[in-house]
Design an enzyme around this catalytic site. Structure first.
Site, mmCIF file in Angstrom:
data_model
loop_
_atom_site.group_PDB
_atom_site.id
_atom_site.type_symbol
_atom_site.label_atom_id
_atom_site.label_comp_id
_atom_site.label_asym_id
_atom_site.label_seq_id
_atom_site.Cartn_x
_atom_site.Cartn_y
_atom_site.Cartn_z
ATOM 1 N N ASP A 230 -6.058 -0.053 6.449
ATOM 2 C CA ASP A 230 -5.980 -0.814 5.199
ATOM 3 C C ASP A 230 -4.682 -1.618 5.133
ATOM 4 O O ASP A 230 -4.683 -2.799 4.746
ATOM 5 C CB ASP A 230 -6.073 0.120 3.992
ATOM 6 C CG ASP A 230 -7.459 0.726 3.819
ATOM 7 O OD1 ASP A 230 -8.400 0.268 4.500
ATOM 8 O OD2 ASP A 230 -7.605 1.658 3.004
ATOM 9 N N LYS B 170 0.900 -1.153 0.000
ATOM 10 C CA LYS B 170 0.000 0.000 0.000
ATOM 11 C C LYS B 170 0.940 1.205 0.000
ATOM 12 O O LYS B 170 1.246 1.775 1.046
ATOM 13 C CB LYS B 170 -0.890 -0.022 1.244
ATOM 14 C CG LYS B 170 -1.843 1.165 1.369
ATOM 15 C CD LYS B 170 -3.061 1.012 0.488
ATOM 16 C CE LYS B 170 -4.066 2.130 0.763
ATOM 17 N NZ LYS B 170 -5.254 2.033 -0.105
ATOM 18 N N VAL C 228 -4.461 4.176 -4.030
ATOM 19 C CA VAL C 228 -5.171 4.968 -3.034
ATOM 20 C C VAL C 228 -6.301 5.698 -3.748
ATOM 21 O O VAL C 228 -6.095 6.313 -4.791
ATOM 22 C CB VAL C 228 -4.221 5.950 -2.309
ATOM 23 C CG1 VAL C 228 -3.506 6.856 -3.294
ATOM 24 C CG2 VAL C 228 -4.971 6.765 -1.273
#
Length: 241
Positions: free
Chosen positions: A59, A40, A122
């Site tokens: 997340d 991420k 994102v």
């Protein structure tokens, strides 16, 4: 030994299930016998955990829980921002610059540690990183095939087609897409999914990899059961980017 695989997961919007689907992909790859890692690269919204003395993003933590290969936090998430808002705005407030090159380097390192690396974007496909570059530029720099998560709710057909066109405009290949039912009360949900399926297949050659039902609470393992991992692996292995 085959070369490691990787993909970039994007979505039609924010809060449409990118993390759930990314976690489901990780579980699916593990079920297929692959050592899967997750990145991420940019995460906005973090809380400090006094127990381990580290900042955490929800997340990113979910991705870690689903991954078979855990990456060092600084490799998994090179840019962890505190406020849950547009990344370029938060980065400016924190005096940071969201550079693409360090993310590419972290991705190279991740590829040395796993059979497959799932990179979750994102927000949507074109979220600004600074005044001139966005997450589409990041996907191009990584050179990865894209998996599109479509949040099935009113307006999803338009959002899906626009995002697919944006992916193609950057010279990237749409390896497939996932329908995620975010509005269980939506009328004609099946018909909407079928319309997107026909259009994305015809215009982009992108297959529907699965439809994830509305899950309360969300479950990556259950969601994985609704994905065609074999079809995705075939698409990734035949990637010509």
């Amino acid at each position: 030994m085959s070369s490691p695989l990787s993909l970039f997961v994007t979505g039609t919007d924010t809060e449409i299930g990118k993390t759930l689907v990314s976690c489901a992909l990780l579980r699916g790859f593990a079920n297929a016998g692959l050592a899967a890692a997750a990145m991420k690269p940019v995460a906005a919204g973090a809380e400090f955990n006094a127990e381990d003395g580290m900042w955490h993003n929800e997340d990113a933590d979910q991705l870690d829980a689903a991954a078979g290969v855990l990456l060092p936090p600084e490799v998994r998430t090179p840019y962890l921002l505190q406020a849950p808002a547009a990344p370029h705005i938060v980065a400016a407030q924190e005096g940071r610059t969201l550079e693409i090159a360090p993310i590419v380097q972290c991705h190279r390192e991740a590829m040395q540690r796993a059979d497959v690396v799932v990179v979750e974007g994102v927000g949507g496909f074109r979220v600004p990183l600074d005044g001139t570059r966005d997450t589409a530029d990041l996907a191009v720099a990584l050179g990865l095939p894209v998996v599109l998560v479509v949040g099935v709710r009113l307006g999803c057909i338009n959002h899906a087609l626009l995002t697919a066109d944006a992916v193609a405009a950057r010279g990237l290949r749409l390896a497939g897409w996932v329908a995620n039912i975010v509005d269980p009360a939506m009328r004609f949900a099946d018909e909407n999914v079928q319309t997107i399926r026909e259009w994305l297949a015809r215009e982009h050659g992108a297959p529907l990899l699965g439809t994830v039902p509305h899950l309360a609470p969300p479950s990556a393992q259950v969601a994985a059961e609704h994905l065609n991992i074999d079809a995705l692996l075939h698409a990734l292995r035949s990637n010509t980017l």
